[in-house]
Design a protein around this motif. Structure first.
Motif, PDB file in Angstrom:
ATOM      1  N   ASP A   1      73.346 -12.653  12.182  1.00  0.00           N
ATOM      2  CA  ASP A   1      74.039 -13.833  12.685  1.00  0.00           C
ATOM      3  C   ASP A   1      73.324 -14.972  11.974  1.00  0.00           C
ATOM      4  OD1 ASP A   1      74.563 -16.250  14.081  1.00  0.00           O
ATOM      5  OD2 ASP A   1      75.344 -15.064  15.736  1.00  0.00           O
ATOM      6  N   HIS A   2      73.958 -15.531  10.947  1.00  0.00           N
ATOM      7  CA  HIS A   2      73.172 -16.419  10.077  1.00  0.00           C
ATOM      8  C   HIS A   2      72.692 -17.677  10.807  1.00  0.00           C
ATOM      9  CE1 HIS A   2      76.947 -18.627   9.244  1.00  0.00           C
ATOM     10  NE2 HIS A   2      76.182 -19.611   8.832  1.00  0.00           N
ATOM     11  N   TYR A   3      73.294 -18.004  11.965  1.00  0.00           N
ATOM     12  CA  TYR A   3      72.790 -19.149  12.710  1.00  0.00           C
ATOM     13  C   TYR A   3      71.362 -18.913  13.197  1.00  0.00           C
ATOM     14  CZ  TYR A   3      76.214 -22.697  12.429  1.00  0.00           C
ATOM     15  OH  TYR A   3      76.971 -23.719  11.934  1.00  0.00           O
ATOM     16  N   LEU A   4      71.023 -17.671  13.444  1.00  0.00           N
ATOM     17  CA  LEU A   4      69.654 -17.379  13.896  1.00  0.00           C
ATOM     18  C   LEU A   4      68.638 -17.564  12.769  1.00  0.00           C
ATOM     19  CD1 LEU A   4      70.183 -14.247  16.161  1.00  0.00           C
ATOM     20  CD2 LEU A   4      69.825 -16.621  16.848  1.00  0.00           C
TER      21      LEU A   4
ATOM     22  N   SER B 101      81.046 -28.357  14.717  1.00  0.00           N
ATOM     23  CA  SER B 101      82.312 -28.855  14.166  1.00  0.00           C
ATOM     24  C   SER B 101      82.314 -28.725  12.653  1.00  0.00           C
ATOM     25  CB  SER B 101      82.519 -30.315  14.586  1.00  0.00           C
ATOM     26  OG  SER B 101      81.605 -31.151  13.942  1.00  0.00           O
ATOM     27  N   GLU B 102      83.488 -28.420  12.134  1.00  0.00           N
ATOM     28  CA  GLU B 102      83.635 -28.241  10.685  1.00  0.00           C
ATOM     29  C   GLU B 102      84.767 -29.111  10.175  1.00  0.00           C
ATOM     30  OE1 GLU B 102      82.633 -24.185   9.070  1.00  0.00           O
ATOM     31  OE2 GLU B 102      83.933 -23.703  10.750  1.00  0.00           O
ATOM     32  N   THR B 103      84.608 -29.619   8.970  1.00  0.00           N
ATOM     33  CA  THR B 103      85.698 -30.405   8.370  1.00  0.00           C
ATOM     34  C   THR B 103      86.645 -29.495   7.588  1.00  0.00           C
ATOM     35  OG1 THR B 103      84.202 -30.811   6.536  1.00  0.00           O
ATOM     36  CG2 THR B 103      84.428 -32.570   8.151  1.00  0.00           C
TER      37      THR B 103
ATOM     38  N   GLY C 252      93.608 -14.752   5.735  1.00  0.00           N
ATOM     39  CA  GLY C 252      93.938 -13.389   6.149  1.00  0.00           C
ATOM     40  C   GLY C 252      92.986 -12.900   7.228  1.00  0.00           C
ATOM     41  N   TYR C 253      91.693 -13.111   6.989  1.00  0.00           N
ATOM     42  CA  TYR C 253      90.678 -12.704   7.972  1.00  0.00           C
ATOM     43  C   TYR C 253      90.789 -13.579   9.225  1.00  0.00           C
ATOM     44  CZ  TYR C 253      86.215 -13.745  10.240  1.00  0.00           C
ATOM     45  OH  TYR C 253      85.263 -14.036  11.177  1.00  0.00           O
ATOM     46  N   TYR C 254      90.874 -14.897   9.003  1.00  0.00           N
ATOM     47  CA  TYR C 254      90.754 -15.830  10.130  1.00  0.00           C
ATOM     48  C   TYR C 254      91.933 -15.716  11.095  1.00  0.00           C
ATOM     49  CZ  TYR C 254      89.255 -20.005  12.579  1.00  0.00           C
ATOM     50  OH  TYR C 254      88.797 -20.867  13.542  1.00  0.00           O
TER      51      TYR C 254
ATOM     52  N   ASP D 194      85.306 -15.833  15.598  1.00  0.00           N
ATOM     53  CA  ASP D 194      84.598 -16.199  14.367  1.00  0.00           C
ATOM     54  C   ASP D 194      83.291 -16.943  14.665  1.00  0.00           C
ATOM     55  OD1 ASP D 194      84.508 -16.430  11.474  1.00  0.00           O
ATOM     56  OD2 ASP D 194      84.966 -18.563  11.722  1.00  0.00           O
ATOM     57  N   MET D 195      83.298 -17.770  15.695  1.00  0.00           N
ATOM     58  CA  MET D 195      82.132 -18.617  15.977  1.00  0.00           C
ATOM     59  C   MET D 195      81.600 -18.425  17.394  1.00  0.00           C
ATOM     60  SD  MET D 195      81.639 -20.447  13.285  1.00  0.00           S
ATOM     61  CE  MET D 195      81.733 -22.105  12.704  1.00  0.00           C
ATOM     62  N   GLY D 196      82.527 -18.204  18.338  1.00  0.00           N
ATOM     63  CA  GLY D 196      82.138 -18.192  19.747  1.00  0.00           C
ATOM     64  C   GLY D 196      81.314 -16.973  20.109  1.00  0.00           C
TER      65      GLY D 196
ATOM     66  N   GLY E 178      85.399 -26.142  16.041  1.00  0.00           N
ATOM     67  CA  GLY E 178      86.739 -26.240  15.487  1.00  0.00           C
ATOM     68  C   GLY E 178      86.703 -26.499  14.000  1.00  0.00           C
ATOM     69  N   LYS E 179      87.799 -26.162  13.380  1.00  0.00           N
ATOM     70  CA  LYS E 179      87.976 -26.469  11.949  1.00  0.00           C
ATOM     71  C   LYS E 179      88.821 -27.735  11.847  1.00  0.00           C
ATOM     72  CE  LYS E 179      87.051 -21.995  10.084  1.00  0.00           C
ATOM     73  NZ  LYS E 179      85.742 -22.090   9.426  1.00  0.00           N
ATOM     74  N   ARG E 180      88.656 -28.417  10.706  1.00  0.00           N
ATOM     75  CA  ARG E 180      89.376 -29.678  10.435  1.00  0.00           C
ATOM     76  C   ARG E 180      89.101 -30.748  11.498  1.00  0.00           C
ATOM     77  NH1 ARG E 180      90.153 -29.408   5.347  1.00  0.00           N
ATOM     78  NH2 ARG E 180      91.893 -28.234   4.534  1.00  0.00           N
TER      79      ARG E 180
ATOM     80  N   VAL F  71      83.837 -34.447  11.426  1.00  0.00           N
ATOM     81  CA  VAL F  71      82.540 -34.308  10.741  1.00  0.00           C
ATOM     82  C   VAL F  71      82.063 -32.872  10.769  1.00  0.00           C
ATOM     83  CG1 VAL F  71      81.594 -36.638  11.077  1.00  0.00           C
ATOM     84  CG2 VAL F  71      81.273 -34.950  12.858  1.00  0.00           C
ATOM     85  N   LYS F  72      81.236 -32.538   9.781  1.00  0.00           N
ATOM     86  CA  LYS F  72      80.583 -31.233   9.768  1.00  0.00           C
ATOM     87  C   LYS F  72      79.245 -31.411  10.477  1.00  0.00           C
ATOM     88  CE  LYS F  72      78.938 -27.195   8.320  1.00  0.00           C
ATOM     89  NZ  LYS F  72      79.320 -25.979   9.017  1.00  0.00           N
ATOM     90  N   THR F  73      79.089 -30.797  11.606  1.00  0.00           N
ATOM     91  CA  THR F  73      77.792 -30.900  12.266  1.00  0.00           C
ATOM     92  C   THR F  73      77.607 -29.813  13.317  1.00  0.00           C
ATOM     93  OG1 THR F  73      76.213 -32.494  13.178  1.00  0.00           O
ATOM     94  CG2 THR F  73      78.342 -32.442  14.217  1.00  0.00           C
TER      95      THR F  73
ATOM     96  N   VAL G  21      71.124 -29.337  14.181  1.00  0.00           N
ATOM     97  CA  VAL G  21      70.911 -28.057  13.494  1.00  0.00           C
ATOM     98  C   VAL G  21      71.368 -28.115  12.049  1.00  0.00           C
ATOM     99  CG1 VAL G  21      71.650 -25.616  13.502  1.00  0.00           C
ATOM    100  CG2 VAL G  21      71.099 -26.760  15.658  1.00  0.00           C
ATOM    101  N   ASN G  22      72.454 -28.846  11.793  1.00  0.00           N
ATOM    102  CA  ASN G  22      73.137 -28.643  10.539  1.00  0.00           C
ATOM    103  C   ASN G  22      74.215 -29.716  10.360  1.00  0.00           C
ATOM    104  OD1 ASN G  22      74.544 -27.374   8.474  1.00  0.00           O
ATOM    105  ND2 ASN G  22      75.358 -25.747   9.733  1.00  0.00           N
ATOM    106  N   PRO G  23      74.404 -30.367   9.229  1.00  0.00           N
ATOM    107  CA  PRO G  23      73.580 -30.306   8.030  1.00  0.00           C
ATOM    108  C   PRO G  23      72.295 -31.128   8.179  1.00  0.00           C
ATOM    109  CG  PRO G  23      75.436 -31.748   7.663  1.00  0.00           C
ATOM    110  CD  PRO G  23      75.590 -31.198   9.046  1.00  0.00           C
TER     111      PRO G  23
HETATM  112  O1  LIG Z   1      80.149 -17.466  10.204  1.00  0.00           O
HETATM  113  C1  LIG Z   1      80.798 -18.446   9.895  1.00  0.00           C
HETATM  114  O2  LIG Z   1      80.150 -19.612   9.734  1.00  0.00           O
HETATM  115  C2  LIG Z   1      80.721 -20.653   8.946  1.00  0.00           C
HETATM  116  C3  LIG Z   1      79.940 -21.929   9.298  1.00  0.00           C
HETATM  117  O3  LIG Z   1      78.599 -21.733   8.918  1.00  0.00           O
HETATM  118  P1  LIG Z   1      77.681 -22.965   8.514  1.00  0.00           P
HETATM  119  O4  LIG Z   1      76.352 -22.363   8.254  1.00  0.00           O
HETATM  120  O5  LIG Z   1      78.319 -23.596   7.307  1.00  0.00           O
HETATM  121  O6  LIG Z   1      77.710 -23.927   9.648  1.00  0.00           O
HETATM  122  C4  LIG Z   1      82.191 -20.829   9.219  1.00  0.00           C
HETATM  123  O7  LIG Z   1      82.750 -21.763   8.302  1.00  0.00           O
HETATM  124  C5  LIG Z   1      82.890 -19.508   9.071  1.00  0.00           C
HETATM  125  O8  LIG Z   1      84.258 -19.646   9.447  1.00  0.00           O
HETATM  126  C6  LIG Z   1      82.252 -18.443   9.925  1.00  0.00           C
HETATM  127  O9  LIG Z   1      82.786 -17.168   9.582  1.00  0.00           O
END
Ligand SMILES: O=C1O[C@H](COP(=O)(O)O)[C@@H](O)[C@H](O)[C@H]1O
Ligand SMILES: NC(=O)C1=CN([C@@H]2O[C@H](COP(=O)(O)OP(=O)(O)OC[C@H]3O[C@@H](n4cnc5c(N)ncnc54)[C@H](OP(=O)(O)O)[C@@H]3O)[C@@H](O)[C@H]2O)C=CC1
Length: 518
Positions: A190-193, A228-230, A238-240, A248-250, A353-355, A358-360, A391-393
């Motif tokens: 889980d790359h967030y970890l 949040s993602e932009t 296809g995957y999403y 995907d995130m929750g 959410g997507k779109r 801000v990305k944060t 946490v990010n960016p």
């Molecule tokens: O695992 C995922 O994470 C990304 C967001 O990761 P981040 O490190 O850029 O915050 C997300 O865009 C993707 O949909 C999801 O599969």
């Protein structure tokens, strides 16, 4: 020998890294750059080899050139030191292989023995599965049947997300993997970890007398986690479209961050102790017990056409590989209750959410307000104290306190005291994948998810998904570039709270004291 020494000495022995999916997007954007960074920092000994594996035909030279391009484009270090790059590249080999062909694995076994001899590696093997999940089972079986697990050293498998689609599919997947590997050999990513500030949550909590005694329902009013993602779904429609924001995130990143905030102090800072505490939190999450319960506590949305920073953006249903009438959520917000003595009565609000604008990724801990009828509160509208973990960016923390406005009129103003870590350390912060690969090679699974955590998280999420599957009437459209459905504001307003502004939208009346000179 202590724990750390044990882990470090494992690293020193070296290993062969098998990158299944070596021609794919993840390898290009994350894995090659992470390996190069580790090499440049001296965290890989010279005793290592990387074997790229996929069906496509590539020569070793072509493969090395792919790796080079990826590093130039995506690595925080550039491959501009020819001598270093040449030494690094010598460790890379490519072998075309179809996961379903066991004979190819026998060939891989022979190549592995040559690499062990060439780089003086004692049979340690790290199998990284950057593959679609349906291949995780077959690859595990063929690693075993092809004899790859018979070498003298350790064998570990690193598995990418998604780990299943629901509890049932995750269980099947896990059963297949566990027929071949023991739990302690399985490293579920889980790359967030792997993110600096997610790991920092423990330090902020357990190394500060200022926070630790307050970390409970006597002092905390609510916790908010925003991811949040932009971006939209990009090339992954296809995957999403089958996954959606909840899966995907929750199920993974958001619940994992929640466990890091809510867990009890572990008795020791050992991986198993930390994961024991995290799984207890997941077990304490109050399940939504009816579709109505889901509707009142979980909001979902999907972006429609909109505009951000002067660019027109298509709606989700117009994206490539997305079904025309798709009801997949690209946004969700939830109110979660953690039913234990520490957290009873403290809502955890999460949203992603997507779109969005801000990305944060931010965690806000809102402390309870001062009594409203005494001293300063009688005359001023005191804002609650906040601890915000960015946490990010942007990486860092700030605390928001009330202080006297300088001058003679005795007014009170919020002051945010910020330590912006990324402003200070900048690009030197290791990428999540870098840390996680390093940990897997050291055999440290602290920041990987254990099966009971994954299963518990699916159990929680499945109830939401089931309610949504049966009725799509509550799916709200939100324009791309906006903050998502209004109902997500109401979710907090009902409890007398609101979402605190996140990175880039700070309120005007706050005085900032920061090390961020920008
Ligand atoms: O695992 C995922 O994470 C990304 C967001 O990761 P981040 O490190 O850029 O915050 C997300 O865009 C993707 O949909 C999801 O599969
Ligand atoms: N890309 C990303 O940012 C992220 C990806 N992930 C996960 O990582 C995994 C990989 O993702 P990604 O790299 O984007 O996917 P890609 O589709 O880009 O790559 C898939 C890889 O699998 C190989 N492959 C497919 N079928 C076979 C087979 N039968 N035998 C051998 N190799 C095969 C492909 O190579 P070839 O066609 O040559 O065989 C390719 O190298 C997925 O589980 C994904 O969900 C997780 C988080 C983020």
């Amino acid at each position: 020998m202590n724990h750390t020494t044990n882990l470090e000495s494992t690293l020193g022995q070296g290993a062969v890294y098998y990158l299944f999916g070596a021609t794919g997007d993840l390898a290009k954007r994350k894995l090659f750059p992470a390996l190069f960074s580790l090499y440049k920092e001296g965290k890989l000994s010279e005793n290592f080899a990387v074997v790229g594996l996929a069906r496509r035909t590539r020569t070793n030279e072509q493969f090395r050139s792919d790796v080079y391009e990826s590093i130039v484009e995506f690595c925080r270090y550039k491959a501009d030191d020819t001598e270093l790059w040449n030494r690094f590249a010598e460790h890379f080999e490519y072998m075309p292989l179809d996961i379903n062909n066991v004979d190819a694995f026998r060939e891989l076994g022979k190549l592995s023995e040559q690499l062990d001899a060439k780089f003086d590696i004692p049979g340690n093997r790290l199998f990284y599965l950057a593959l679609a999940p349906e291949l995780f089972g077959p690859v595990s079986f063929n690693l075993r049947d092809g004899g790859l697990l018979e070498s003298a050293g350790w064998h570990r498998v690193v598995i990418e997300k998604p780990f299943g689609y629901d509890l049932e599919s995750a269980r099947k997947l896990n059963d297949q993997i566990r027929q071949v590997f023991r739990e302690e050999e399985v490293f579920r990513i889980d790359h967030y970890l792997g993110k600096e500030m997610v790991q920092n949550i423990q330090v902020i909590r357990f190394a500060n007398a200022l926070f630790e005694p307050l970390w409970n329902n006597n002092h905390i009013a609510n916790v908010q986690i925003t991811l949040s993602e932009t971006v939209g779904v990009e090339e992954r429609g296809g995957y999403y479209d089958k996954s959606g924001a909840l899966r995907d995130m929750g199920q993974n990143h958001m619940l994992q961050m929640l466990t890091m905030i809510a867990m009890e102090p572990p008795s020791r800072l050992h991986g198993e102790d930390i994961r024991d505490e995290k799984v207890k939190v997941l077990r304490s999450l109050r399940s939504y017990n009816s579709h109505e319960d889901v509707r009142s506590n979980v909001i979902r949305g999907q972006y429609s056409a909109g505009e951000a920073r002067g660019t027109q953006l298509p709606g989700y249903r117009e994206e490539d590989s997305v079904g025309e009438g798709s009801n997949t959520e690209t946004y969700f917000a939830a109110k979660i209750a953690v039913d234990n003595f520490r957290w009873a009565g403290v809502p955890f609000y999460i949203r992603t959410g997507k779109r969005l604008p801000v990305k944060t990724t931010e965690v806000v801990i809102e402390f309870k307000s001062m009594p409203q009828n005494v001293l300063f509160a009688q005359r001023h509208d005191l804002a609650p104290n906040l601890l915000v973990i960015r946490v990010n960016p942007t990486e860092g923390i700030y605390i928001k306190v009330n202080a006297k406005t300088p001058g003679v009129d005795n007014s009170v103003q919020p002051v945010a005291m910020e330590f912006c870590q990324s402003c200070q350390i900048g690009l030197n912060t290791p990428e999540a994948y870098e840390r996680l690969i390093h940990d897997a090679v050291r055999g440290d699974s602290t920041y990987f998810t254990r099966w009971d955590e994954v299963a518990q998280a699916w159990e929680f999420v499945d109830r939401i998904a089931a309610a949504w599957r049966d009725d799509s009437g509550d799916l709200k459209q939100y324009p791309a570039g906006s903050w998502g459905p209004k109902a997500a504001e109401e979710l907090l307003a009902k409890d007398g709270f609101h979402w605190w502004p996140v990175n880039g939208q700070e309120e005007d009346n706050v005085i900032w004291i920061t090390n961020n000179s920008k």
